[in-house]
Motif scaffolding. Structure first.
Motif, PDB file in Angstrom:
ATOM      1  N   ASP A 103      39.807  30.070 -26.938  1.00 28.85           N
ATOM      2  CA  ASP A 103      39.855  29.098 -28.034  1.00 28.85           C
ATOM      3  C   ASP A 103      41.289  28.708 -28.364  1.00 28.85           C
ATOM      4  N   ALA A 104      42.210  29.681 -28.325  1.00 20.64           N
ATOM      5  CA  ALA A 104      43.622  29.393 -28.591  1.00 20.64           C
ATOM      6  C   ALA A 104      44.187  28.465 -27.521  1.00 20.64           C
ATOM      7  N   TRP A 105      43.875  28.761 -26.262  1.00 19.04           N
ATOM      8  CA  TRP A 105      44.340  27.900 -25.154  1.00 19.04           C
ATOM      9  C   TRP A 105      43.775  26.500 -25.301  1.00 19.04           C
ATOM     10  N   ARG A 106      42.509  26.423 -25.666  1.00 15.32           N
ATOM     11  CA  ARG A 106      41.851  25.124 -25.827  1.00 15.32           C
ATOM     12  C   ARG A 106      42.551  24.277 -26.897  1.00 15.32           C
ATOM     13  N   MET A 107      43.092  24.916 -27.916  1.00 15.98           N
ATOM     14  CA  MET A 107      43.782  24.187 -28.980  1.00 15.98           C
ATOM     15  C   MET A 107      45.056  23.494 -28.502  1.00 15.98           C
ATOM     16  N   VAL A 108      45.662  23.996 -27.425  1.00 17.60           N
ATOM     17  CA  VAL A 108      46.986  23.487 -27.037  1.00 17.60           C
ATOM     18  C   VAL A 108      47.000  22.670 -25.751  1.00 17.60           C
ATOM     19  N   VAL A 109      45.904  22.641 -25.015  1.00 14.94           N
ATOM     20  CA  VAL A 109      45.874  21.818 -23.794  1.00 14.94           C
ATOM     21  C   VAL A 109      45.197  20.483 -24.096  1.00 14.94           C
ATOM     22  N   PRO A 110      45.525  19.465 -23.317  1.00 18.79           N
ATOM     23  CA  PRO A 110      44.815  18.194 -23.477  1.00 18.79           C
ATOM     24  C   PRO A 110      43.315  18.382 -23.235  1.00 18.79           C
ATOM     25  N   LYS A 111      42.529  17.588 -23.924  1.00 17.86           N
ATOM     26  CA  LYS A 111      41.071  17.696 -23.815  1.00 17.86           C
ATOM     27  C   LYS A 111      40.602  17.551 -22.375  1.00 17.86           C
ATOM     28  N   LYS A 112      41.243  16.668 -21.601  1.00 22.88           N
ATOM     29  CA  LYS A 112      40.807  16.466 -20.213  1.00 22.88           C
ATOM     30  C   LYS A 112      41.039  17.726 -19.376  1.00 22.88           C
ATOM     31  N   VAL A 113      42.073  18.494 -19.677  1.00 27.58           N
ATOM     32  CA  VAL A 113      42.338  19.750 -18.954  1.00 27.58           C
ATOM     33  C   VAL A 113      41.254  20.770 -19.292  1.00 27.58           C
ATOM     34  N   TRP A 114      40.956  20.896 -20.582  1.00 27.00           N
ATOM     35  CA  TRP A 114      39.902  21.822 -21.011  1.00 27.00           C
ATOM     36  C   TRP A 114      38.559  21.449 -20.392  1.00 27.00           C
ATOM     37  N   THR A 115      38.221  20.177 -20.444  1.00 24.91           N
ATOM     38  CA  THR A 115      36.935  19.706 -19.925  1.00 24.91           C
ATOM     39  C   THR A 115      36.814  19.968 -18.427  1.00 24.91           C
ATOM     40  N   ALA A 116      37.861  19.662 -17.665  1.00 23.43           N
ATOM     41  CA  ALA A 116      37.840  19.893 -16.216  1.00 23.43           C
ATOM     42  C   ALA A 116      37.703  21.381 -15.907  1.00 23.43           C
ATOM     43  N   TRP A 117      38.424  22.231 -16.642  1.00 24.14           N
ATOM     44  CA  TRP A 117      38.343  23.675 -16.423  1.00 24.14           C
ATOM     45  C   TRP A 117      36.940  24.176 -16.744  1.00 24.14           C
ATOM     46  N   GLN A 118      36.390  23.717 -17.863  1.00 26.42           N
ATOM     47  CA  GLN A 118      35.056  24.143 -18.270  1.00 26.42           C
ATOM     48  C   GLN A 118      34.003  23.731 -17.231  1.00 26.42           C
ATOM     49  N   GLN A 119      34.109  22.517 -16.709  1.00 28.14           N
ATOM     50  CA  GLN A 119      33.164  22.065 -15.679  1.00 28.14           C
ATOM     51  C   GLN A 119      33.303  22.902 -14.413  1.00 28.14           C
ATOM     52  N   GLN A 120      34.523  23.238 -14.060  1.00 31.48           N
ATOM     53  CA  GLN A 120      34.751  24.076 -12.876  1.00 31.48           C
ATOM     54  C   GLN A 120      34.134  25.461 -13.070  1.00 31.48           C
ATOM     55  N   VAL A 121      34.332  26.044 -14.235  1.00 34.13           N
ATOM     56  CA  VAL A 121      33.769  27.378 -14.521  1.00 34.13           C
ATOM     57  C   VAL A 121      32.249  27.320 -14.514  1.00 34.13           C
ATOM     58  N   GLN A 145      44.417  39.007 -17.432  1.00 34.20           N
ATOM     59  CA  GLN A 145      43.260  38.726 -16.585  1.00 34.20           C
ATOM     60  C   GLN A 145      42.532  37.466 -17.054  1.00 34.20           C
ATOM     61  N   VAL A 146      42.467  37.268 -18.357  1.00 35.56           N
ATOM     62  CA  VAL A 146      41.788  36.096 -18.906  1.00 35.56           C
ATOM     63  C   VAL A 146      42.585  34.825 -18.633  1.00 35.56           C
ATOM     64  N   VAL A 147      43.893  34.876 -18.830  1.00 37.08           N
ATOM     65  CA  VAL A 147      44.706  33.650 -18.727  1.00 37.08           C
ATOM     66  C   VAL A 147      45.129  33.335 -17.301  1.00 37.08           C
ATOM     67  N   ARG A 148      44.926  34.240 -16.392  1.00 33.70           N
ATOM     68  CA  ARG A 148      45.382  34.075 -15.008  1.00 33.70           C
ATOM     69  C   ARG A 148      45.013  32.723 -14.408  1.00 33.70           C
ATOM     70  N   GLY A 149      43.808  32.258 -14.599  1.00 29.89           N
ATOM     71  CA  GLY A 149      43.372  31.016 -13.974  1.00 29.89           C
ATOM     72  C   GLY A 149      43.400  29.801 -14.888  1.00 29.89           C
ATOM     73  N   LEU A 150      43.995  29.926 -16.056  1.00 28.73           N
ATOM     74  CA  LEU A 150      43.991  28.798 -16.986  1.00 28.73           C
ATOM     75  C   LEU A 150      45.066  27.782 -16.606  1.00 28.73           C
ATOM     76  N   PRO A 151      44.669  26.539 -16.403  1.00 28.39           N
ATOM     77  CA  PRO A 151      45.638  25.499 -16.046  1.00 28.39           C
ATOM     78  C   PRO A 151      46.741  25.370 -17.095  1.00 28.39           C
ATOM     79  N   ARG A 152      47.943  25.159 -16.597  1.00 32.66           N
ATOM     80  CA  ARG A 152      49.144  24.906 -17.406  1.00 32.66           C
ATOM     81  C   ARG A 152      49.622  26.105 -18.202  1.00 32.66           C
TER      82      ARG A 152
END
Length: 123
Positions: free
Chosen positions: A96-114, A9-16
């Motif tokens: 936090d684990a997902w954030r460690m492995v995705v590019p910063k721009k992916v994390w930032t875009a996801w965080q802004q969307q949330v 449920q947590v990872v369902r919407g995580l890009p990549r």
């Protein structure tokens, strides 16, 4: 206690992010990098975690967290007993684990969307 379905449920919407069954173990990856994996019996969740911070988390809560097997100590990885995690703590660890492995721009875009979704829901 959390389950693999709770993590899904947590990872369902995580890009990549994608789920894989490898050697009878559920793993979540970004590309070829695993950021969450479960023991075959799904009682232990391993996840990406800064190895230099690992001793502190284990010392803080040794009943919940433990080091990975010796052959994996060189990796940014730690393991947790699923029975000791609640949904909020698991969510924090997985994100936090997902954030460690995705590019910063992916994390930032996801965080802004949330944050945008949360702000618009509050209106």
């Amino acid at each position: 206690m959390v389950t693999v379905d709770d993590v899904r449920q947590v990872v369902r919407g995580l890009p990549r992010s994608s789920e894989h069954l490898i050697a009878d173990r559920v793993k979540f990856r970004v590309g070829s990098i695993v950021y969450v994996a479960f023991s075959r019996d799904e009682t232990v969740m391993g996840f990406a975690f800064p190895k230099e911070e690992r001793p502190f988390l284990i010392a803080f809560d040794p009943a919940t967290f433990h080091a990975p097997r010796e052959s994996e100590l060189r990796f940014n990885w730690i393991e947790a007993q699923m029975s000791r995690l609640d949904v909020d703590r698991m969510t924090e660890l997985v994100l936090d684990a997902w954030r460690m492995v995705v590019p910063k721009k992916v994390w930032t875009a996801w965080q802004q969307q949330v944050e945008g979704t949360t702000a618009s829901e509050g209106r």
